[in-house]
Design a protein around this motif. Structure first.
Motif, PDB file in Angstrom:
ATOM      1  N   VAL A   1     -24.674  -7.217   6.857  1.00 55.12           N
ATOM      2  CA  VAL A   1     -23.667  -7.922   6.061  1.00 55.12           C
ATOM      3  C   VAL A   1     -22.476  -8.360   6.918  1.00 55.12           C
ATOM      4  N   ALA A   2     -21.979  -7.470   7.743  1.00 58.30           N
ATOM      5  CA  ALA A   2     -20.807  -7.807   8.556  1.00 58.30           C
ATOM      6  C   ALA A   2     -20.614  -6.776   9.651  1.00 58.30           C
ATOM      7  N   THR A   3     -19.953  -7.219  10.706  1.00 53.11           N
ATOM      8  CA  THR A   3     -19.502  -6.313  11.766  1.00 53.11           C
ATOM      9  C   THR A   3     -18.006  -6.517  11.892  1.00 53.11           C
ATOM     10  N   MET A   4     -17.278  -5.418  11.979  1.00 51.91           N
ATOM     11  CA  MET A   4     -15.829  -5.521  11.973  1.00 51.91           C
ATOM     12  C   MET A   4     -15.233  -4.673  13.095  1.00 51.91           C
ATOM     13  N   MET A   5     -14.058  -5.043  13.528  1.00 52.03           N
ATOM     14  CA  MET A   5     -13.353  -4.296  14.556  1.00 52.03           C
ATOM     15  C   MET A   5     -11.876  -4.206  14.158  1.00 52.03           C
ATOM     16  N   HIS A   6     -11.387  -3.001  14.071  1.00 51.41           N
ATOM     17  CA  HIS A   6      -9.990  -2.782  13.704  1.00 51.41           C
ATOM     18  C   HIS A   6      -9.283  -1.998  14.810  1.00 51.41           C
ATOM     19  N   VAL A   7      -8.035  -2.302  15.028  1.00 50.91           N
ATOM     20  CA  VAL A   7      -7.185  -1.463  15.883  1.00 50.91           C
ATOM     21  C   VAL A   7      -6.032  -0.971  15.014  1.00 50.91           C
ATOM     22  N   HIS A   8      -5.912   0.332  14.910  1.00 52.57           N
ATOM     23  CA  HIS A   8      -4.874   0.942  14.093  1.00 52.57           C
ATOM     24  C   HIS A   8      -3.979   1.794  14.980  1.00 52.57           C
ATOM     25  N   VAL A   9      -2.719   1.872  14.604  1.00 50.65           N
ATOM     26  CA  VAL A   9      -1.744   2.616  15.405  1.00 50.65           C
ATOM     27  C   VAL A   9      -1.212   3.785  14.597  1.00 50.65           C
ATOM     28  N   CYS A  10      -1.262   4.948  15.173  1.00 53.55           N
ATOM     29  CA  CYS A  10      -0.753   6.161  14.539  1.00 53.55           C
ATOM     30  C   CYS A  10       0.759   6.012  14.323  1.00 53.55           C
ATOM     31  N   THR A  11       1.187   6.226  13.094  1.00 53.35           N
ATOM     32  CA  THR A  11       2.547   5.835  12.710  1.00 53.35           C
ATOM     33  C   THR A  11       3.166   6.870  11.764  1.00 53.35           C
TER      34      THR A  11
ATOM     35  N   VAL B   1     -17.108 -17.178   8.196  1.00 48.99           N
ATOM     36  CA  VAL B   1     -18.077 -16.483   9.055  1.00 48.99           C
ATOM     37  C   VAL B   1     -17.352 -15.614  10.072  1.00 48.99           C
ATOM     38  N   HIS B   2     -16.076 -15.869  10.245  1.00 44.89           N
ATOM     39  CA  HIS B   2     -15.261 -15.031  11.127  1.00 44.89           C
ATOM     40  C   HIS B   2     -13.828 -15.067  10.630  1.00 44.89           C
ATOM     41  N   ALA B   3     -13.157 -13.939  10.741  1.00 44.87           N
ATOM     42  CA  ALA B   3     -11.726 -13.888  10.417  1.00 44.87           C
ATOM     43  C   ALA B   3     -11.106 -12.818  11.287  1.00 44.87           C
ATOM     44  N   SER B   4      -9.950 -13.130  11.846  1.00 46.06           N
ATOM     45  CA  SER B   4      -9.255 -12.098  12.609  1.00 46.06           C
ATOM     46  C   SER B   4      -7.757 -12.251  12.447  1.00 46.06           C
ATOM     47  N   ALA B   5      -7.076 -11.140  12.597  1.00 52.67           N
ATOM     48  CA  ALA B   5      -5.619 -11.135  12.461  1.00 52.67           C
ATOM     49  C   ALA B   5      -5.017 -10.229  13.519  1.00 52.67           C
ATOM     50  N   ASP B   6      -3.914 -10.691  14.087  1.00 48.78           N
ATOM     51  CA  ASP B   6      -3.070  -9.822  14.912  1.00 48.78           C
ATOM     52  C   ASP B   6      -1.764  -9.649  14.159  1.00 48.78           C
TER      53      ASP B   6
ATOM     54  N   ASP C   1       0.847  -1.184   0.000  1.00 44.34           N
ATOM     55  CA  ASP C   1       0.000   0.000   0.000  1.00 44.34           C
ATOM     56  C   ASP C   1       0.889   1.244   0.000  1.00 44.34           C
ATOM     57  N   VAL C   2       0.295   2.383   0.264  1.00 40.55           N
ATOM     58  CA  VAL C   2       1.031   3.638   0.179  1.00 40.55           C
ATOM     59  C   VAL C   2       2.205   3.680   1.168  1.00 40.55           C
ATOM     60  N   ALA C   3       2.062   2.953   2.275  1.00 38.17           N
ATOM     61  CA  ALA C   3       3.145   2.905   3.259  1.00 38.17           C
ATOM     62  C   ALA C   3       4.262   1.948   2.842  1.00 38.17           C
ATOM     63  N   GLY C   4       4.120   1.279   1.715  1.00 41.03           N
ATOM     64  CA  GLY C   4       5.186   0.407   1.215  1.00 41.03           C
ATOM     65  C   GLY C   4       5.182  -0.979   1.839  1.00 41.03           C
ATOM     66  N   VAL C   5       4.168  -1.267   2.638  1.00 40.32           N
ATOM     67  CA  VAL C   5       4.079  -2.586   3.277  1.00 40.32           C
ATOM     68  C   VAL C   5       2.830  -3.301   2.771  1.00 40.32           C
ATOM     69  N   VAL C   6       2.806  -4.624   2.925  1.00 34.89           N
ATOM     70  CA  VAL C   6       1.660  -5.382   2.414  1.00 34.89           C
ATOM     71  C   VAL C   6       0.379  -4.889   3.105  1.00 34.89           C
ATOM     72  N   PHE C   7      -0.603  -4.557   2.300  1.00 37.13           N
ATOM     73  CA  PHE C   7      -1.882  -4.039   2.799  1.00 37.13           C
ATOM     74  C   PHE C   7      -2.511  -5.072   3.731  1.00 37.13           C
ATOM     75  N   PHE C   8      -3.010  -4.622   4.866  1.00 36.68           N
ATOM     76  CA  PHE C   8      -3.454  -5.553   5.926  1.00 36.68           C
ATOM     77  C   PHE C   8      -4.541  -6.522   5.464  1.00 36.68           C
ATOM     78  N   ALA C   9      -5.383  -6.093   4.518  1.00 37.81           N
ATOM     79  CA  ALA C   9      -6.452  -6.984   4.060  1.00 37.81           C
ATOM     80  C   ALA C   9      -5.899  -8.176   3.284  1.00 37.81           C
TER      81      ALA C   9
ATOM     82  N   ALA D   1      -7.367  -6.822  13.275  1.00 36.21           N
ATOM     83  CA  ALA D   1      -8.559  -6.646  12.444  1.00 36.21           C
ATOM     84  C   ALA D   1      -9.389  -7.904  12.570  1.00 36.21           C
ATOM     85  N   SER D   2     -10.693  -7.734  12.733  1.00 36.52           N
ATOM     86  CA  SER D   2     -11.551  -8.921  12.758  1.00 36.52           C
ATOM     87  C   SER D   2     -12.881  -8.608  12.105  1.00 36.52           C
ATOM     88  N   ALA D   3     -13.493  -9.649  11.595  1.00 36.80           N
ATOM     89  CA  ALA D   3     -14.783  -9.504  10.930  1.00 36.80           C
ATOM     90  C   ALA D   3     -15.674 -10.682  11.283  1.00 36.80           C
TER      91      ALA D   3
END
Lengths: 147, 147, 147, 147
Positions: free
Chosen positions: D102-112, C57-62, C14-22, D59-61
């Motif tokens: 359709v979906a509920t999602m929760m993201h945690v982003h860090v100011c960088t 039905v669910h996906a999460s990433a840390d 992505d714009v930050a030069g790292v793999v886009f989180f999605a 990130a989770s969905a």
């Protein structure tokens, strides 16, 4: 002529920080859908209800200026040739903020029954929609004015 | 000539169930990296360590047969022309399981300092890497045999 | 446990030069296909011949460490829970060159007839394939040792 | 609360004909940009002029209903927690035509600082922009009303 605006998304750039060249074809495809806006339900209904799609048999792009995240492009499109099953589309992309020429593209798409993946003559309403955007091509060998 | 194998990913199809036409350019770009495999660190090191990239100034594709999830394509590539800063690449994609011709593509890329986004003459080692894959083009106006 | 290697493609940043989180979820989905490699034709045949798929039905990433073009990740995956129609998968991504922990992910997928988009009990061979990779979870309320 | 509309693009589906689960995170990321619309130049200027970005650490969905080409989703978003460098965002997606969840999602982003890829305390104007969308979370152990 159709007009379509498209903003560059955050994830559409490549390692060089500019929109990846392959993505321009997706942008032009989005713009192509505008040719069908006068049909009820537009391109979506063509695809989803009538199973009519337009796979590409040819696509080309000439890239003039890179675009980046934050840019918005204006895409104008014309139908330059219309056969029984194939249509030629030309697209010109310009950057909205400064009117810089971004790319010129040319696609040839074939009207297709996408369930059978078989060619289909344009249905009359589809042909009519495209004819509205048909521009005359300069003849390949135009006679001289005084000849 | 380089050869590159690429499997179709689950998410690379479109509503018609076939690989979206714009993705073919990404496939060919992956294959393009093979031209640089003889350089230390390959294309990755060119980009990441020397900030040299090859933005496209032209790309075109002729689509012959659709491909789907589960297909693997073999991409062969040649350098068809090599200037001071630009290289012409041709790619032929065939489906591995039945050797069906999938697409023929032609890209023109320009050697670029991607920090400055400025043209760059091919460094000698890069030029040498590309020359190894250069095929002679048929002359545009070949003299007649008996002329 | 399955293991899958994945190289970062040029256009996946992505714009930050790292793999886009999605995109990590797509990487994990590629790895998920490995659970079915022992079935004839693998995941591809499940989808293409038997119309069986596994929508999430669910996906999460840390996310632990960013990855860039040139990186290769090793993805290991386990089945952590197996119900009648749903399977829980955990994935751990590490960067191959230095074994840095890149991400940990957890997906829940449901066995589905993708023509009808209706839940399906795991067919016996599919269940057997997944059971081979099933790891015991720590019990939620383990009895006390002396109880 | 921010609101963002997003139409499904032709190429965003997978083999099952529904939007690929990983793409939902890109949709939510587009919506996230709306939190910064009150800042001059919005998210684009934050990234391009101030080199401030918000990589995800989590990130989770939860997927409730598949969406297809032709669907438009409405994404509403809240800030549910705001620390010194991290923000928690929740998103709810509904399909516009029938209000299906359709979906509920929760993201945690860090100011960088995305040049240095180093954490950054939210600058005051960025914090103020996010506070405008901050909703109180239910306390983890709320006292009983009559206790």
């Amino acid at each position: 002529m159709i007009t379509h605006l498209r903003a560059v998304h955050f994830e559409e750039v490549d390692v060089a920080g500019v929109v990846f060249f392959a993505r321009f074809f997706g942008y032009a495809h989005d713009a192509m859908e505008r040719f069908f806006d006068d049909l009820e339900g537009g391109y979506v209904a063509l695809v989803n209800k009538r199973s009519i799609g337009f796979p590409a048999v040819h696509a080309s792009a000439d890239y003039k200026s890179p675009i980046r995240y934050g840019d918005v492009v204006r895409i104008t499109g014309d139908v330059t040739r219309l056969g029984t099953t194939a249509a030629h589309f030309s697209f010109v992309m310009t950057r909205v903020r400064d009117a810089v020429h971004v790319a010129t593209m040319m696609h040839v798409h074939v009207c297709t029954d996408i369930r059978a993946m078989a060619k289909l003559a344009f249905p009359p309403d589809v042909r009519a929609a495209l004819e509205r955007h048909l521009v005359p091509s300069p003849p390949a060998s135009a006679p001289l004015a005084d000849a």
